[in-house]
Write an enzyme that holds these catalytic residues in place. Structure first.
Site, PDB file in Angstrom:
ATOM      1  N   ARG A  94      -0.081   2.751   4.614  1.00 43.81           N
ATOM      2  CA  ARG A  94      -0.616   1.490   4.099  1.00 43.81           C
ATOM      3  C   ARG A  94      -1.405   0.708   5.151  1.00 43.81           C
ATOM      4  O   ARG A  94      -1.819  -0.406   4.891  1.00 43.81           O
ATOM      5  CB  ARG A  94       0.528   0.611   3.588  1.00 43.81           C
ATOM      6  CG  ARG A  94       1.378   1.215   2.519  1.00 43.81           C
ATOM      7  CD  ARG A  94       0.600   1.581   1.298  1.00 43.81           C
ATOM      8  NE  ARG A  94       1.413   1.444   0.107  1.00 43.81           N
ATOM      9  CZ  ARG A  94       1.132   0.611  -0.884  1.00 43.81           C
ATOM     10  NH1 ARG A  94       0.071  -0.128  -0.868  1.00 43.81           N
ATOM     11  NH2 ARG A  94       1.911   0.540  -1.934  1.00 43.81           N
ATOM     12  N   CYS A 119      -8.126   7.624  -7.613  1.00 44.17           N
ATOM     13  CA  CYS A 119      -7.798   6.878  -8.829  1.00 44.17           C
ATOM     14  C   CYS A 119      -8.526   5.541  -8.807  1.00 44.17           C
ATOM     15  O   CYS A 119      -8.735   4.965  -7.750  1.00 44.17           O
ATOM     16  CB  CYS A 119      -6.298   6.616  -8.899  1.00 44.17           C
ATOM     17  SG  CYS A 119      -5.348   8.104  -8.924  1.00 44.17           S
ATOM     18  N   ASP A 313      14.658   1.135   2.974  1.00 45.14           N
ATOM     19  CA  ASP A 313      14.550   2.100   4.077  1.00 45.14           C
ATOM     20  C   ASP A 313      15.902   2.454   4.706  1.00 45.14           C
ATOM     21  O   ASP A 313      15.996   3.373   5.506  1.00 45.14           O
ATOM     22  CB  ASP A 313      13.597   1.555   5.155  1.00 45.14           C
ATOM     23  CG  ASP A 313      12.237   1.228   4.568  1.00 45.14           C
ATOM     24  OD1 ASP A 313      11.694   2.063   3.853  1.00 45.14           O
ATOM     25  OD2 ASP A 313      11.743   0.100   4.792  1.00 45.14           O
ATOM     26  N   VAL A 335      13.160  -0.787  -5.382  1.00 42.53           N
ATOM     27  CA  VAL A 335      11.857  -1.058  -4.745  1.00 42.53           C
ATOM     28  C   VAL A 335      10.860   0.061  -5.036  1.00 42.53           C
ATOM     29  O   VAL A 335       9.709  -0.198  -5.384  1.00 42.53           O
ATOM     30  CB  VAL A 335      12.030  -1.277  -3.222  1.00 42.53           C
ATOM     31  CG1 VAL A 335      10.679  -1.526  -2.556  1.00 42.53           C
ATOM     32  CG2 VAL A 335      12.965  -2.451  -2.955  1.00 42.53           C
TER      33      VAL A 335
END
Ligand code: EPZ
Length: 462
Positions: A94, A119, A313, A335
């Site tokens: 990201r 996409c 995480d 999440v």
């Protein structure tokens, strides 16, 4: 191919230092691009994701000195050389998408961020980022190119503060919006913002840099735009995921480990679950000691959530730990929709884990009624048998290493580049604690270090 050979049976003992947070460091490097001032970062972890982010920043004109032994990076971007992020940086990481927020107010040029997949905007999981940046006045288009698509972004008419309500308190979308808002005219208000410690660390850094930024009540962040910046010196927060990983390894191997730098404030929810499972811990001024305090008890209900909830995480290694706890535990992942794929391999090792599409345990999450296996029941304790397994992503990687340390048999783990991107010197740290783990190259294959030199950087998962 480089692999880890892991054998359990040895309780981890001693002291380990939690390094600087990966998910703060990479964003802070990007945030430094907002101005031409110098930033000096301390407590920088020597990990793959920082390496890739350093390359990314250099690519667009940052001058960087990285003293790896001291954990210090000096970064300054007097001028932007380019606002085109080369294709080799695309992937599921990201970080490149944050370049849009950081550069929008700094350049008239198009900012081009390629992403694999192609996409259209809207179905990509960066839709919150794009919508928020558009609200500030950015023009962002997704264009299909030869090999893959890319986001083309600019703010030729300037950025203007706005009130933005995020559909979900996304960490990345909050960070991207904050970055753009710092150089926007007027005031930006982000409602339903992420307030993870790593986001707050970015806020602290930006205030030092010159931003007028406030963390209000009720997940609201307020930023007043500025163009006046200052040199900054900043100590990065410690990595609460790494700290929790060593905590689980200490308890899972029936050992005792002092995790220096583990920050109590950032681990409250984790510590409650450690207490519920019957693990011992003792909080000191400069870290937390974790120890085995008798057989582990299951019967837990864990729901992953945004901060201050139980981090997604932490989920994967915690599930590995629950395989060694007596009784049934329920874990509901809220999440990510698909973060239990790694359990297949734990099951092959002997774990008793069942996957469900329902929201187990309590409230319905946004994946209710959809076709996602996002809850599990873990029954333990079950012995874990040695296997040859390949790591699918960073945190699953640590879950497998932990499973190996808790098994009585030898485990061969490949795909170790994933853990190297997020854990500083994992091998050395575990060996210092007495962990029976070694790195070796599979006979007949090239070492990853040699191979990596020939490969263009590919970013780690998420
Ligand atoms: C950050 O990812 C972390 N990564 C992740 O850590 C962490 O799991 C996550 O935050 C949640 O805490 C980094 O900081 C580099 P999100 P991020 O935007 O920012 C959906 C690790 O192992 N979403 O809060 O990408 C998204 O699909 C990694 O260190 C949209 O739908 O997380 C996810 O389901 C793994 N559209 C949820 O929101 C968007 O535009 C949370 O994502 C943005 C997000």
């Amino acid at each position: 191919m480089d692999i880890f050979k892991v054998r359990g049976g040895a309780p981890l003992q001693g002291e380990v230092r939690a390094s600087g947070a990966k998910n703060a460091t990479t964003k802070l490097l990007v945030a430094s691009l907002l101005s031409d001032k110098k930033s000096v970062f301390h407590n920088v972890p020597d990990i793959g994701d920082v390496e890739v982010t350093v390359d990314l920043c250099k690519e667009i004109g940052a001058e960087i000195q990285w003293d790896r032994a001291a954990g210090i990076i000096e970064i300054q971007t007097k001028e932007l050389k380019s606002s085109y992020i080369p294709q080799r940086f695309s992937g599921s990481n990201r970080i490149p998408i944050l370049m849009i927020g950081a550069l929008l107010g700094r350049t008239e040029e198009d900012i081009i961020v390629p992403t694999s997949g192609g996409c259209p905007i809207g179905t990509r999981p960066v839709d919150f980022h794009i919508e928020a940046l558009r609200s500030l006045g950015a023009t962002i288009e997704y264009r299909n190119m030869k090999q893959e698509g890319a986001y083309f972004a600019h703010a030729h008419s300037g950025l203007q503060g706005a009130i933005i309500t995020l559909p979900f308190p996304s960490v990345g979308a909050t960070e991207n919006t904050i970055l753009a808002a710092v150089r926007a005219k007027g005031t930006t208000v982000i409602k339903n913002a992420a307030i993870e410690p790593e986001v707050v660390d970015m806020i602290l850094y930006l205030q030092k840099l010159g931003a007028n930024i406030a963390l209000d009540v009720d997940r609201t962040i307020r930023i007043q735009g500025t163009r006046k910046f200052f040199d900054v010196e900043h100590h990065i927060i410690s990595d609460r995921i790494e700290a929790a990983s060593f905590a689980m390894a200490a308890v899972g191997t029936k050992g005792r480990v002092f995790v220096k730098g583990a920050d109590h404030l950032h681990m409250i929810t984790f510590l409650n679950k450690m207490r519920e499972i019957g693990a011992g811990f003792s909080i000191k001024n400069n870290g937390i000691e974790f120890y085995y305090d008798g057989p582990l008890q299951g019967g837990l209900h864990i729901e992953t959530d945004v901060h201050p909830g139980f981090m997604t995480d932490w989920q994967q290694p915690f599930v590995a730990l629950l395989t060694q706890s007596a009784g049934s535990s329920v874990i509901h992942e809220t999440v990510y929709e698909n973060r239990f794929g790694y359990t297949m391999m734990l099951k092959e090792m002997g774990a008793d884990i069942e996957l469900f599409k329902q929201c187990l345990g309590g409230r319905e999450c946004r994946y209710a009624g959809q076709n996602f296996y996002h809850s599990v029941i873990v029954k333990g304790p079950t012995p874990l048998h040695g296997k040859s397994i390949s790591i699918p992503d960073l945190r699953a990687g640590f879950a497998y290493v932990l499973a190996g340390l808790m098994s009585q048999e030898e485990m061969i783990i490949s795909g170790i580049h994933f853990v190297k991107r997020g854990y500083e010197d994992l091998l050395g740290k575990l060996q210092n604690l007495g962990g029976q783990i070694e790195q070796t190259t599979l006979p007949g294959s090239a070492s990853d270090t040699k191979r990596d030199k020939n490969l263009q950087p590919i970013l780690a998962v998420i």
